[in-house]
Scaffold this motif. Structure first.
Motif, PDB file in Angstrom:
ATOM      1  N   THR A 104       0.814  -1.217   0.000  1.00  0.00           N
ATOM      2  CA  THR A 104       0.000   0.000   0.000  1.00  0.00           C
ATOM      3  C   THR A 104       0.843   1.261   0.000  1.00  0.00           C
ATOM      4  OG1 THR A 104      -1.727  -1.190   1.210  1.00  0.00           O
ATOM      5  CG2 THR A 104      -1.889   1.193   1.151  1.00  0.00           C
ATOM      6  N   VAL A 105       1.830   1.345   0.882  1.00  0.00           N
ATOM      7  CA  VAL A 105       2.679   2.536   0.926  1.00  0.00           C
ATOM      8  C   VAL A 105       3.473   2.693  -0.377  1.00  0.00           C
ATOM      9  CG1 VAL A 105       4.635   3.623   2.092  1.00  0.00           C
ATOM     10  CG2 VAL A 105       2.766   2.654   3.444  1.00  0.00           C
ATOM     11  N   PRO A 106       4.086   1.621  -0.912  1.00  0.00           N
ATOM     12  CA  PRO A 106       4.727   1.774  -2.227  1.00  0.00           C
ATOM     13  C   PRO A 106       3.750   2.222  -3.317  1.00  0.00           C
ATOM     14  CG  PRO A 106       5.538  -0.205  -1.170  1.00  0.00           C
ATOM     15  CD  PRO A 106       4.405   0.303  -0.311  1.00  0.00           C
ATOM     16  N   PHE A 107       2.493   1.765  -3.209  1.00  0.00           N
ATOM     17  CA  PHE A 107       1.494   2.192  -4.182  1.00  0.00           C
ATOM     18  C   PHE A 107       1.233   3.689  -4.061  1.00  0.00           C
ATOM     19  CE2 PHE A 107      -3.233   2.772  -4.878  1.00  0.00           C
ATOM     20  CZ  PHE A 107      -3.134   2.899  -6.251  1.00  0.00           C
ATOM     21  N   ARG A 124      -6.050  -0.067  -9.140  1.00  0.00           N
ATOM     22  CA  ARG A 124      -4.905  -0.925  -9.448  1.00  0.00           C
ATOM     23  C   ARG A 124      -4.945  -2.191  -8.603  1.00  0.00           C
ATOM     24  NH1 ARG A 124      -3.050  -2.025  -4.829  1.00  0.00           N
ATOM     25  NH2 ARG A 124      -0.938  -1.727  -4.090  1.00  0.00           N
ATOM     26  N   PHE A 125      -4.368  -3.277  -9.175  1.00  0.00           N
ATOM     27  CA  PHE A 125      -4.101  -4.447  -8.348  1.00  0.00           C
ATOM     28  C   PHE A 125      -2.634  -4.810  -8.471  1.00  0.00           C
ATOM     29  CE2 PHE A 125      -5.049  -6.889 -12.288  1.00  0.00           C
ATOM     30  CZ  PHE A 125      -4.065  -7.871 -12.253  1.00  0.00           C
ATOM     31  N   GLN A 126      -2.132  -5.480  -7.439  1.00  0.00           N
ATOM     32  CA  GLN A 126      -0.712  -5.787  -7.352  1.00  0.00           C
ATOM     33  C   GLN A 126      -0.549  -7.101  -6.595  1.00  0.00           C
ATOM     34  OE1 GLN A 126       1.323  -2.355  -5.927  1.00  0.00           O
ATOM     35  NE2 GLN A 126       3.360  -3.250  -6.034  1.00  0.00           N
ATOM     36  N   ILE A 127       0.178  -8.043  -7.172  1.00  0.00           N
ATOM     37  CA  ILE A 127       0.420  -9.341  -6.533  1.00  0.00           C
ATOM     38  C   ILE A 127       1.934  -9.554  -6.502  1.00  0.00           C
ATOM     39  CG2 ILE A 127      -0.005 -11.825  -6.648  1.00  0.00           C
ATOM     40  CD1 ILE A 127      -2.576 -11.209  -8.193  1.00  0.00           C
ATOM     41  N   GLN A 128       2.537  -9.290  -5.348  1.00  0.00           N
ATOM     42  CA  GLN A 128       3.989  -9.366  -5.194  1.00  0.00           C
ATOM     43  C   GLN A 128       4.353  -9.747  -3.758  1.00  0.00           C
ATOM     44  OE1 GLN A 128       4.829  -5.295  -7.170  1.00  0.00           O
ATOM     45  NE2 GLN A 128       6.606  -6.543  -7.730  1.00  0.00           N
ATOM     46  N   PRO A 129       5.607 -10.195  -3.536  1.00  0.00           N
ATOM     47  CA  PRO A 129       6.018 -10.557  -2.176  1.00  0.00           C
ATOM     48  C   PRO A 129       6.345  -9.332  -1.331  1.00  0.00           C
ATOM     49  CG  PRO A 129       7.826 -10.916  -3.706  1.00  0.00           C
ATOM     50  CD  PRO A 129       6.636 -10.530  -4.535  1.00  0.00           C
ATOM     51  N   VAL A 130       6.173  -9.473  -0.006  1.00  0.00           N
ATOM     52  CA  VAL A 130       6.561  -8.461   0.975  1.00  0.00           C
ATOM     53  C   VAL A 130       7.345  -9.160   2.078  1.00  0.00           C
ATOM     54  CG1 VAL A 130       4.580  -6.998   0.466  1.00  0.00           C
ATOM     55  CG2 VAL A 130       4.413  -8.678   2.295  1.00  0.00           C
ATOM     56  N   TRP A 131       8.028  -8.359   2.919  1.00  0.00           N
ATOM     57  CA  TRP A 131       8.898  -8.938   3.946  1.00  0.00           C
ATOM     58  C   TRP A 131       8.673  -8.244   5.287  1.00  0.00           C
ATOM     59  CZ3 TRP A 131      10.071  -7.947  -1.056  1.00  0.00           C
ATOM     60  CH2 TRP A 131      10.539  -9.014  -1.834  1.00  0.00           C
ATOM     61  N   ARG A 132       8.604  -9.049   6.345  1.00  0.00           N
ATOM     62  CA  ARG A 132       8.460  -8.504   7.702  1.00  0.00           C
ATOM     63  C   ARG A 132       9.332  -9.304   8.665  1.00  0.00           C
ATOM     64  NH1 ARG A 132       1.881  -7.271   7.982  1.00  0.00           N
ATOM     65  NH2 ARG A 132       1.845  -6.033   6.067  1.00  0.00           N
TER      66      ARG A 132
END
Length: 456
Positions: A104-107, A124-132
């Protein structure tokens, strides 16, 4: 002796079967995103640190993976700072980038940078990996995929209704029944903080309240006290710890509680609008529930908040969430752009479907027919057929080696390939193929046209 290879905690390798099942979920979500009018974008896996830091609250900032500067990353650290061992002060000197925490923030950053190329409202839609940098446990990983859909440039509550329908549509397609879409509004939480005299502690109040289902009433009270919220204020908020009833009853209770808060009443009216519209276009599979303790603990939500719970028969955390963030792009310099969005937790949805045995059996069948290799001449004959079948969108392959029949048949069994095709001297002279059903054992000889029709 070579060291045994490992992977970092909270990450996973995926087998062909697992990838196929994950793709089934992603393809289902992507199809519904497109049906609902969303367009795909992608952003980098890492961002400048200032893009991410300070956007998720204190807890979120601690979970962001920082990337060390390339080269001599300590060259900007003086001796005094190094000796102090103060990591919070040192981090800005040794790390300028970080892995994205969510999409969301990168968007929001994307919208600001590309505002002159975007037609608003932008979906928009976005399907990508994230890291925590979280503690790994069941359903919680350090690397995982998010499947997000957002709309920016519209304040209409019809968007919130559309997102509820989008959730319902996806889970209906996945045959996942009993999913609950919990809904709240940050304006209601602000109103509650106002009427109990804790407006200056809004973030601390909402972060603690959001943990009610995890640490219980006493745990929430204790955390609120440690954050400086008075016992008198906590006593006033006590009705929220057991806020039961139907959605209309809950809304009536909120009207009474928030009668003196203008912002709180605005949140109630927004919820009422959404509930009224959902009555007109009912959900097929999901259940919509008003949860006044839902806060999600993120600073950027300003209106509706959503969190999706798996069916009660499965012990799993949230499998989706989102909300409205009216001022998110403002932090990057673009004012007065309202946004609202939701996310699907791919990894947790996978675990739920697996536990409930909801994956269709057919999705794991990658190859329809395996051609047995009897030698170079026979293999060439078969390879021509394989090529023609592929041109007809039929998945087929030739076993690459002239191995023993038992080994080739065993390979087909292990990969759950439903049909084996044999072509020896007799079949080649007749321009036919013998097809064996690996489940029943039945064999039939047929020409290519019949083979093509049969496999289709």
């Amino acid at each position: 002796m070579a060291q045994k290879p490992t992977i970092p905690k909270g990450t996973r390798d995926f087998s062909p079967v697992e990838v196929t099942k994950r793709n089934y979920i992603v393809d289902t979500i992507r199809e519904q995103f497109r049906i609902f009018g969303f367009q795909p974008i992608e952003t980098p896996s890492f961002e400048n640190s200032e893009t991410l830091m300070g956007k998720y609250g204190e807890e979120g900032d601690r979970l962001i993976f920082k990337i060390l500067n390339s080269g001599d990353y300590l060259n900007k650290v003086d001796d005094a700072l190094y000796a102090s061992k103060d990591s919070s002060k040192m981090i800005s000197k040794i790390s300028e980038k970080a892995l994205r925490y969510d999409l969301t923030v990168p968007f929001a950053r994307y919208v600001v940078q590309h505002q002159n190329e975007i037609d608003f409202p932008f979906k928009r839609f976005q399907i990508q990996p994230v890291w925590r940098a979280d503690r790994p446990q069941k359903g919680r990983f350090r690397e995982f995929y998010q499947c997000d859909a957002d709309v920016v440039g519209s304040t209409s509550l019809f968007q919130e209704v559309d997102f509820i329908k989008l959730y319902d549509s996806v889970f209906t397609k996945l045959n996942l029944k009993g999913v609950t879409i919990k809904m709240n509004n940050r304006k209601i939480l602000s109103g509650i903080a106002e009427v109990i005299g804790a407006s200056d502690k809004l973030i601390d109040f909402t972060v603690a309240l959001d943990k009610l289902d995890k640490i219980g009433e006493e745990g929430v009270k204790k955390e609120m006290l440690t954050k400086g919220i008075s016992e008198e204020a906590i006593e006033k908020v006590k009705p929220l710890f057991d806020f039961t009833g139907t959605t209309p009853q809950k809304i009536d209770k909120l009207r009474n509680m928030l009668a003196l808060s203008k912002e709180g009443m605005q949140g109630v009216e927004e919820l009422q609008f959404i509930v009224n519209l959902i009555k007109e276009i009912p959900l097929e599979t999901a259940i919509l529930d008003l949860d006044v303790t839902l806060a999600r603990g993120l600073n950027y939500y300003t209106g509706a908040i959503f969190e999706v719970s798996a069916p009660k028969t499965v012990a799993m955390g949230s499998i989706g969430g989102g909300g409205r963030y009216d001022d998110l792009t403002g932090i990057f310099g673009l004012k007065d752009i309202s946004g609202v969005g939701i996310s699907f937790g791919l990894d947790r949805i996978y675990l739920v479907l697996e536990e409930l045995k909801l994956f269709p059996e057919t999705i794991t069948t990658s190859t329809k027919a395996l051609f047995i290799n009897f030698g170079e001449e026979e293999a060439l004959y078969c390879l021509k057929a394989v090529n023609m079948l592929r041109n007809h969108q039929i998945t087929a392959e030739l076993y690459p080696d002239n191995a023993k029949m038992k080994k080739q048949m065993g390979y087909a069994n292990k990969r759950s390939i439903p049909y084996v095709v044999l072509a020896g001297t007799s079949e080649m002279s007749n321009k036919t193929y013998t097809v064996k059903d690996m489940q029943s054992g039945a064999q039939n000889e047929m020409n290519f046209e019949e083979l093509n029709f049969f496999l289709k």
